[in-house]
Enzyme design. Sequence first.
Site, PDB file in Angstrom:
ATOM      1  N   ASN A   9       0.866  -1.180   0.000  1.00 20.87           N
ATOM      2  CA  ASN A   9       0.000   0.000   0.000  1.00 20.87           C
ATOM      3  C   ASN A   9       0.899   1.225   0.000  1.00 20.87           C
ATOM      4  OD1 ASN A   9      -1.808   2.042   0.516  1.00 20.87           O
ATOM      5  ND2 ASN A   9      -2.314   1.372   2.599  1.00 20.87           N
ATOM      6  N   LYS A  11       0.152   4.293  -0.381  1.00 18.37           N
ATOM      7  CA  LYS A  11      -0.478   5.502   0.176  1.00 18.37           C
ATOM      8  C   LYS A  11      -0.207   6.696  -0.756  1.00 18.37           C
ATOM      9  CE  LYS A  11      -0.096   3.286   4.625  1.00 18.37           C
ATOM     10  NZ  LYS A  11      -0.027   3.386   6.069  1.00 18.37           N
ATOM     11  N   HIS A  94      -9.454   1.246   4.845  1.00 18.96           N
ATOM     12  CA  HIS A  94      -8.176   1.407   5.540  1.00 18.96           C
ATOM     13  C   HIS A  94      -8.368   2.354   6.731  1.00 18.96           C
ATOM     14  CE1 HIS A  94      -4.061   2.588   6.399  1.00 18.96           C
ATOM     15  NE2 HIS A  94      -3.708   1.456   5.821  1.00 18.96           N
ATOM     16  N   GLY A 172       2.451   2.122  10.903  1.00 18.14           N
ATOM     17  CA  GLY A 172       3.435   3.199  10.772  1.00 18.14           C
ATOM     18  C   GLY A 172       4.101   3.580  12.085  1.00 18.14           C
TER      19      GLY A 172
HETATM   20  P1  PGA Z   1       2.839   0.262   7.683  1.00 12.01           P
HETATM   21  O1  PGA Z   1       1.377   0.487   7.043  1.00 12.01           O
HETATM   22  O2  PGA Z   1       3.380  -1.017   7.112  1.00 12.01           O
HETATM   23  O3  PGA Z   1       3.636   1.470   7.267  1.00 12.01           O
HETATM   24  O4  PGA Z   1       2.657   0.169   9.159  1.00 12.01           O
HETATM   25  C1  PGA Z   1       0.501  -0.581   6.863  1.00 12.01           C
HETATM   26  C2  PGA Z   1      -0.778  -0.090   6.243  1.00 12.01           C
HETATM   27  O5  PGA Z   1      -1.190   1.033   6.544  1.00 12.01           O
HETATM   28  O6  PGA Z   1      -1.417  -0.792   5.437  1.00 12.01           O
END
Ligand code: PGA
Length: 251
Positions: A9, A11, A94, A172
């Site tokens: 993902n 983003k 999400h 995150g």
């Molecule tokens: P992350 O995000 O791996 O940066 O924690 C996961 C997500 O939001 O799908």
Amino acid sequence: MRVPLIAGNWKMNKTENEAIALVRVLMQRLGPENDVEVLICPPFTSLSQLHKLLVSSSLLLGAQNISEKTSGAFTGEISGKMAAEFCTHVILGHSERRAYYGEMDQLINQKVKAAQDAGLIPILCIGETLEEKDSGLATSVLTSQLKTGLKEIFCDDPSRLIIAYEPVWAIGTGRTAAAAEISDLIARVIRPVLGGLWGEKAANQIRILYGGSVKPANAGSFFNQLEIDGALVGGASLFAEDFLGIIEKAS
Ligand code: PGA
């Protein structure tokens, strides 16, 4: 047999040129035949070009969101049909959509329907916040996210519906849930709810991913759990080496 899926993902990251550069590296390094499905979900702006680039590749392309509407005067929105020109999958619900754009389970349910109508495979994200976890509410939150998000959804083909369990406190943050705990939650809560909707056989065929700070260093611990069928990867999917390292752990 549930085929593992590693989904990236991206983003709101990467211009079209940056996206092409990353995908070229992934294409070079990933063999034509994999025992793991690999999906990337870039921003809408790169989908058309990446679709052309990936035409004879096993790398799958997904969207990060779609509208619940089919067409019309909805400024700024993208329909399922538009995404389906380039994508096979779409991430829905999400936690960032829920937290920053006020998406609620009822709306997410409409989006799941819209995705299916457009022929897209929905990846429905669910997860509890830290406060909910600490108040002992994780089970009820996940149950209600699933029941409302999947209300009146058909599941004729369990390989075409994916759940991503992403505890909000692990996204995150560098904090991950313990692999055994996630597996237990899937077995105790998530699969039984799916079983209640479509029967145990279908529930056992639906892939359930874990998401939240998955990195090459911790990925193996998740994939060793029978209940965890892959990962939804955010930050680490933006770097070829990290993403490839995670895919390798799932192979
Ligand atoms: P992350 O995000 O791996 O940066 O924690 C996961 C997500 O939001 O799908």
